[in-house]
Write a protein that holds these residues in place. Structure first.
Motif, PDB file in Angstrom:
ATOM      1  N   ILE A 132       3.159 -14.741   6.267  1.00  0.00           N
ATOM      2  CA  ILE A 132       3.890 -13.488   6.492  1.00  0.00           C
ATOM      3  C   ILE A 132       4.197 -12.882   5.124  1.00  0.00           C
ATOM      4  O   ILE A 132       4.929 -13.469   4.320  1.00  0.00           O
ATOM      5  N   ALA A 133       3.589 -11.726   4.853  1.00  0.00           N
ATOM      6  CA  ALA A 133       3.761 -11.085   3.543  1.00  0.00           C
ATOM      7  C   ALA A 133       4.910 -10.092   3.646  1.00  0.00           C
ATOM      8  O   ALA A 133       4.731  -8.965   4.097  1.00  0.00           O
ATOM      9  N   CYS A 134       6.076 -10.545   3.237  1.00  0.00           N
ATOM     10  CA  CYS A 134       7.256  -9.698   3.349  1.00  0.00           C
ATOM     11  C   CYS A 134       7.677  -9.172   1.972  1.00  0.00           C
ATOM     12  O   CYS A 134       8.560  -8.343   1.855  1.00  0.00           O
ATOM     13  N   ALA A 135       7.013  -9.675   0.929  1.00  0.00           N
ATOM     14  CA  ALA A 135       7.418  -9.298  -0.434  1.00  0.00           C
ATOM     15  C   ALA A 135       7.105  -7.835  -0.710  1.00  0.00           C
ATOM     16  O   ALA A 135       6.139  -7.283  -0.175  1.00  0.00           O
ATOM     17  N   ALA A 136       7.946  -7.219  -1.544  1.00  0.00           N
ATOM     18  CA  ALA A 136       7.669  -5.871  -2.035  1.00  0.00           C
ATOM     19  C   ALA A 136       6.971  -6.047  -3.381  1.00  0.00           C
ATOM     20  O   ALA A 136       7.611  -6.130  -4.435  1.00  0.00           O
ATOM     21  N   VAL A 137       5.663  -6.168  -3.308  1.00  0.00           N
ATOM     22  CA  VAL A 137       4.882  -6.480  -4.507  1.00  0.00           C
ATOM     23  C   VAL A 137       4.671  -5.188  -5.307  1.00  0.00           C
ATOM     24  O   VAL A 137       4.318  -4.156  -4.729  1.00  0.00           O
ATOM     25  N   ALA A 138       4.889  -5.267  -6.619  1.00  0.00           N
ATOM     26  CA  ALA A 138       4.647  -4.075  -7.460  1.00  0.00           C
ATOM     27  C   ALA A 138       3.167  -3.725  -7.395  1.00  0.00           C
ATOM     28  O   ALA A 138       2.312  -4.608  -7.518  1.00  0.00           O
ATOM     29  N   ASP A 139       2.872  -2.451  -7.181  1.00  0.00           N
ATOM     30  CA  ASP A 139       1.465  -2.049  -7.067  1.00  0.00           C
ATOM     31  C   ASP A 139       0.743  -2.129  -8.413  1.00  0.00           C
ATOM     32  O   ASP A 139      -0.451  -2.379  -8.465  1.00  0.00           O
ATOM     33  N   TYR A 140       1.500  -1.886  -9.479  1.00  0.00           N
ATOM     34  CA  TYR A 140       0.890  -1.887 -10.819  1.00  0.00           C
ATOM     35  C   TYR A 140       1.669  -2.778 -11.768  1.00  0.00           C
ATOM     36  O   TYR A 140       2.857  -3.019 -11.566  1.00  0.00           O
ATOM     37  N   ASN A 200      -2.279  -4.190  -9.375  1.00  0.00           N
ATOM     38  CA  ASN A 200      -2.094  -5.606  -9.045  1.00  0.00           C
ATOM     39  C   ASN A 200      -3.018  -5.990  -7.899  1.00  0.00           C
ATOM     40  O   ASN A 200      -3.398  -5.135  -7.090  1.00  0.00           O
ATOM     41  N   PRO A 201      -3.337  -7.260  -7.791  1.00  0.00           N
ATOM     42  CA  PRO A 201      -4.143  -7.687  -6.633  1.00  0.00           C
ATOM     43  C   PRO A 201      -3.337  -7.500  -5.358  1.00  0.00           C
ATOM     44  O   PRO A 201      -2.110  -7.576  -5.379  1.00  0.00           O
ATOM     45  N   ASP A 202      -4.011  -7.230  -4.245  1.00  0.00           N
ATOM     46  CA  ASP A 202      -3.320  -7.125  -2.951  1.00  0.00           C
ATOM     47  C   ASP A 202      -3.287  -8.532  -2.351  1.00  0.00           C
ATOM     48  O   ASP A 202      -4.312  -9.075  -1.932  1.00  0.00           O
ATOM     49  N   ILE A 203      -2.091  -9.112  -2.345  1.00  0.00           N
ATOM     50  CA  ILE A 203      -1.967 -10.523  -1.956  1.00  0.00           C
ATOM     51  C   ILE A 203      -2.322 -10.710  -0.490  1.00  0.00           C
ATOM     52  O   ILE A 203      -3.135 -11.572  -0.127  1.00  0.00           O
ATOM     53  N   VAL A 204      -1.716  -9.888   0.381  1.00  0.00           N
ATOM     54  CA  VAL A 204      -1.911 -10.117   1.819  1.00  0.00           C
ATOM     55  C   VAL A 204      -3.371  -9.874   2.208  1.00  0.00           C
ATOM     56  O   VAL A 204      -3.930 -10.615   3.031  1.00  0.00           O
ATOM     57  N   ALA A 205      -4.016  -8.863   1.571  1.00  0.00           N
ATOM     58  CA  ALA A 205      -5.426  -8.600   1.888  1.00  0.00           C
ATOM     59  C   ALA A 205      -6.295  -9.750   1.396  1.00  0.00           C
ATOM     60  O   ALA A 205      -7.284 -10.125   2.044  1.00  0.00           O
ATOM     61  N   ARG A 210      -7.156  -1.888   7.665  1.00  0.00           N
ATOM     62  CA  ARG A 210      -7.733  -1.851   6.309  1.00  0.00           C
ATOM     63  C   ARG A 210      -7.564  -3.186   5.599  1.00  0.00           C
ATOM     64  O   ARG A 210      -8.459  -3.653   4.909  1.00  0.00           O
ATOM     65  N   LYS A 211      -6.403  -3.835   5.797  1.00  0.00           N
ATOM     66  CA  LYS A 211      -6.147  -5.093   5.089  1.00  0.00           C
ATOM     67  C   LYS A 211      -6.631  -6.309   5.887  1.00  0.00           C
ATOM     68  O   LYS A 211      -6.490  -7.433   5.435  1.00  0.00           O
ATOM     69  N   GLY A 212      -7.147  -6.082   7.081  1.00  0.00           N
ATOM     70  CA  GLY A 212      -7.694  -7.184   7.892  1.00  0.00           C
ATOM     71  C   GLY A 212      -6.617  -8.100   8.442  1.00  0.00           C
ATOM     72  O   GLY A 212      -6.810  -9.313   8.538  1.00  0.00           O
ATOM     73  N   VAL A 264       0.278 -11.748   8.645  1.00  0.00           N
ATOM     74  CA  VAL A 264       1.171 -10.658   9.055  1.00  0.00           C
ATOM     75  C   VAL A 264       1.623  -9.896   7.813  1.00  0.00           C
ATOM     76  O   VAL A 264       2.066 -10.501   6.834  1.00  0.00           O
ATOM     77  N   GLY A 265       1.515  -8.581   7.864  1.00  0.00           N
ATOM     78  CA  GLY A 265       1.991  -7.758   6.750  1.00  0.00           C
ATOM     79  C   GLY A 265       3.154  -6.873   7.177  1.00  0.00           C
ATOM     80  O   GLY A 265       3.505  -6.813   8.363  1.00  0.00           O
ATOM     81  N   PHE A 266       3.727  -6.205   6.219  1.00  0.00           N
ATOM     82  CA  PHE A 266       4.798  -5.233   6.480  1.00  0.00           C
ATOM     83  C   PHE A 266       4.337  -3.867   5.984  1.00  0.00           C
ATOM     84  O   PHE A 266       3.545  -3.787   5.042  1.00  0.00           O
ATOM     85  N   ALA A 267       4.823  -2.817   6.611  1.00  0.00           N
ATOM     86  CA  ALA A 267       4.494  -1.468   6.149  1.00  0.00           C
ATOM     87  C   ALA A 267       5.755  -0.629   6.168  1.00  0.00           C
ATOM     88  O   ALA A 267       6.377  -0.471   7.216  1.00  0.00           O
ATOM     89  N   GLU A 284      -3.303   1.713  10.734  1.00  0.00           N
ATOM     90  CA  GLU A 284      -4.446   1.891   9.816  1.00  0.00           C
ATOM     91  C   GLU A 284      -4.394   0.840   8.703  1.00  0.00           C
ATOM     92  O   GLU A 284      -5.399   0.245   8.341  1.00  0.00           O
ATOM     93  N   LYS A 285      -3.157   0.571   8.203  1.00  0.00           N
ATOM     94  CA  LYS A 285      -2.992  -0.419   7.121  1.00  0.00           C
ATOM     95  C   LYS A 285      -3.377  -1.813   7.604  1.00  0.00           C
ATOM     96  O   LYS A 285      -4.015  -2.584   6.899  1.00  0.00           O
ATOM     97  N   MET A 286      -3.004  -2.118   8.845  1.00  0.00           N
ATOM     98  CA  MET A 286      -3.343  -3.427   9.418  1.00  0.00           C
ATOM     99  C   MET A 286      -4.869  -3.605   9.445  1.00  0.00           C
ATOM    100  O   MET A 286      -5.389  -4.659   9.049  1.00  0.00           O
TER     101      MET A 286
HETATM  102  O1  C5P Z   1      -0.065  -1.345   0.710  1.00  0.00           O
HETATM  103  P1  C5P Z   1       1.381  -1.608   0.940  1.00  0.00           P
HETATM  104  O2  C5P Z   1       2.127  -2.011  -0.304  1.00  0.00           O
HETATM  105  O3  C5P Z   1       2.091  -0.535   1.708  1.00  0.00           O
HETATM  106  O4  C5P Z   1       1.384  -2.881   1.925  1.00  0.00           O
HETATM  107  C1  C5P Z   1       2.524  -3.569   2.258  1.00  0.00           C
HETATM  108  C2  C5P Z   1       2.144  -4.957   2.694  1.00  0.00           C
HETATM  109  O5  C5P Z   1       1.200  -5.523   1.810  1.00  0.00           O
HETATM  110  C3  C5P Z   1       3.323  -5.909   2.665  1.00  0.00           C
HETATM  111  O6  C5P Z   1       3.097  -6.893   3.645  1.00  0.00           O
HETATM  112  C4  C5P Z   1       3.253  -6.492   1.254  1.00  0.00           C
HETATM  113  O7  C5P Z   1       3.892  -7.758   1.172  1.00  0.00           O
HETATM  114  C5  C5P Z   1       1.769  -6.602   1.072  1.00  0.00           C
HETATM  115  N1  C5P Z   1       1.306  -6.440  -0.320  1.00  0.00           N
HETATM  116  C6  C5P Z   1       0.759  -7.519  -0.983  1.00  0.00           C
HETATM  117  N2  C5P Z   1       0.274  -7.375  -2.253  1.00  0.00           N
HETATM  118  C7  C5P Z   1       0.336  -6.178  -2.875  1.00  0.00           C
HETATM  119  C8  C5P Z   1       0.910  -5.069  -2.219  1.00  0.00           C
HETATM  120  C9  C5P Z   1       1.391  -5.230  -0.933  1.00  0.00           C
HETATM  121  O8  C5P Z   1       0.695  -8.611  -0.419  1.00  0.00           O
HETATM  122  N3  C5P Z   1      -0.119  -6.067  -4.092  1.00  0.00           N
END
Ligand code: C5P
Length: 406
Positions: free
Chosen positions: A272-280, A304-309, A340-342, A321-324, A336-338
């Motif tokens: 379950i990816a609940c973290a607010a990951v910094a995009d950059y 940054n790498p997309d962890i959940v994807a 796209r990220k599989g 499971v991701g969060f949006a 759409e995000k679900m």
């Molecule tokens: O793309 P966006 O940031 O809106 O997606 C949110 C989801 O993707 C959350 O579940 C968040 O934990 C995950 N995420 C991630 N790695 C990133 C950015 C977002 O796992 N770099």
């Protein structure tokens, strides 16, 4: 063994002879780890004093609905929201009748209407009253409204009658309250949850981050433990206590979070990816503190790498499971995000809605999966977390039976 660590139990005591057993019940609930607050009806105070239950619970006892002083402390709505479970023991025939008709004529019945927490009721009354058609109908109404019963037990009653109607013993009630949170839905499963913000260092003293409190991820970890899962939290920097029975791995940056998630997700059943990951993140981390100088400076940032994807793209991979967090067209964007990220499921919330989300104790979400969706109306993050875990459990069961049919 089921426990009540970090659980807020609101104990409602109504006016029956069994009210004296509430003192022991408070102790038993605390021994299982619960925080206990007590509401007493006027009738209950004829049998046991508020002072006794105040001394035992360590909290002021709540007795009046229309008491401006009490409302300034913890008012009825706050009490209703504070509770993870409303446990009414003893529940007299009168109280059960008032619950069944939706009355709000004292503090306890008002809180029962105002709370989103589950309600457990331990009836206590004379056996003839228990058998009366009015009581039978009232109990049926409570059951239809998902209010659960504990007991009553059978045996000799205070009035000399023999039959059903005695309040269950405090240790039985406390154990039922604990098992209420212990669904066993994810028994034997391994769950990994990312939570909190990431910090992307600029230099030895500065970083880029966000306001994520981690509360939702931590609530999910508690709910996963309660459902019987072996649970690992991969947490960015937050000021929250690690929930009982959770393995917590602290990380700072998105890169570290990815590394730990990959490591922990291998062999796990659910991510379950609940973290607010910094995009950059800054392209280079300066080894020395950046000096104040020109009027303008610019930062060179890289994605940054997309962890959940990344986890969702693995083979084999856990149920992911991701969060949006969206501000408009919440559900279509999340769906759409679900895709796209599989992902197998996505939990979307409207972050433009004040009072829910990031730093708040409440949330209101829509849980979306490929073949359906469900709105979870505003409730505490603990309650939302339990509902999300239940939906994950249900989806995994459904996927397993679909796979068996193929
Ligand atoms: O793309 P966006 O940031 O809106 O997606 C949110 C989801 O993707 C959350 O579940 C968040 O934990 C995950 N995420 C991630 N790695 C990133 C950015 C977002 O796992 N770099």
């Amino acid at each position: 063994m089921a426990h009540l660590f970090n659980r807020n139990i609101l104990l409602g005591v109504s006016g029956g002879i069994a009210a004296y057993k509430s003192a022991e019940l408070v102790r038993q609930l605390q021994e299982l780890g619960a925080q206990v607050r007590v509401i007493m009806t006027r009738g209950a105070q004829q049998f046991i004093t508020p002072l006794t239950l105040q001394a035992l619970s360590g909290n002021p006892v709540h007795t009046e609905l229309l008491d401006s002083e009490a409302e300034q402390g913890m008012g009825h709505i706050e009490l209703a929201r504070w509770a993870d479970l409303l446990l009414i023991a003893p529940a007299t025939a009168d109280l059960i009748a008032r619950l069944a008709t939706g009355r709000a004529d004292d503090l306890l019945t008002t809180v029962a209407l105002a709370t989103a927490a589950p309600i457990l009721v331990a009836p206590a009354m004379n056996q003839q009253m228990w058998h009366d058609k009015a009581s039978v109908d009232n109990i049926q109404t409570l059951i239809e409204r998902d209010i659960s019963l504990i007991g009553p037990a059978e045996g000799e009653q205070a009035c000399g009658d023999i039959g059903p109607g005695r309040m269950e013993q405090p240790e039985v009630i406390a154990a039922r309250a604990a098992s209420f949170f212990d669904s066993g839905l994810l028994q034997g499963r391994r769950v990994v949850i990312s939570a909190g913000p990431t910090r992307e260092a600029l230099d030895p003293v500065r970083y880029i981050s966000n306001h994520s409190s981690g509360k939702m991820g931590y609530a999910l970890a508690r709910a996963a433990v309660d459902a019987g899962a072996t649970t690992t939290l991969i947490s960015g920097p937050v000021s929250l206590e690690t929930p009982a029975h959770v393995k917590r791995i602290n990380v700072q940056s998105a890169t570290e979070m990815l590394e730990q998630c990959l490591d922990q997700c291998s062999g796990s059943d659910i991510f379950i990816a609940c973290a607010a990951v910094a995009d950059y993140r800054p392209a280079d981390i300066q080894t020395q503190k950046i000096k104040k100088g020109p009027e303008h400076i610019s930062l060179d940032l890289v994605r940054n790498p997309d962890i959940v994807a990344t986890i969702a793209g693995g083979d084999p991979r856990p149920f992911t499971v991701g969060f949006a967090a969206e501000t408009n067209d919440v559900v279509p964007y999340a769906r759409e995000k679900m895709q796209r990220k599989g992902l197998d499921m996505i939990v979307s919330n409207d972050v433009s809605n004040e009072g829910i989300g990031f730093n708040s104790d409440d949330n209101e979400v829509t849980v979306i999966w490929p073949s359906g969706e469900q709105v979870l109306p505003r409730a505490t993050k603990a309650s939302i977390a339990r509902q999300i875990i239940a939906l994950i459990g249900a989806r995994i069961c459904a996927n397993n039976s679909e796979n068996q049919e193929k």
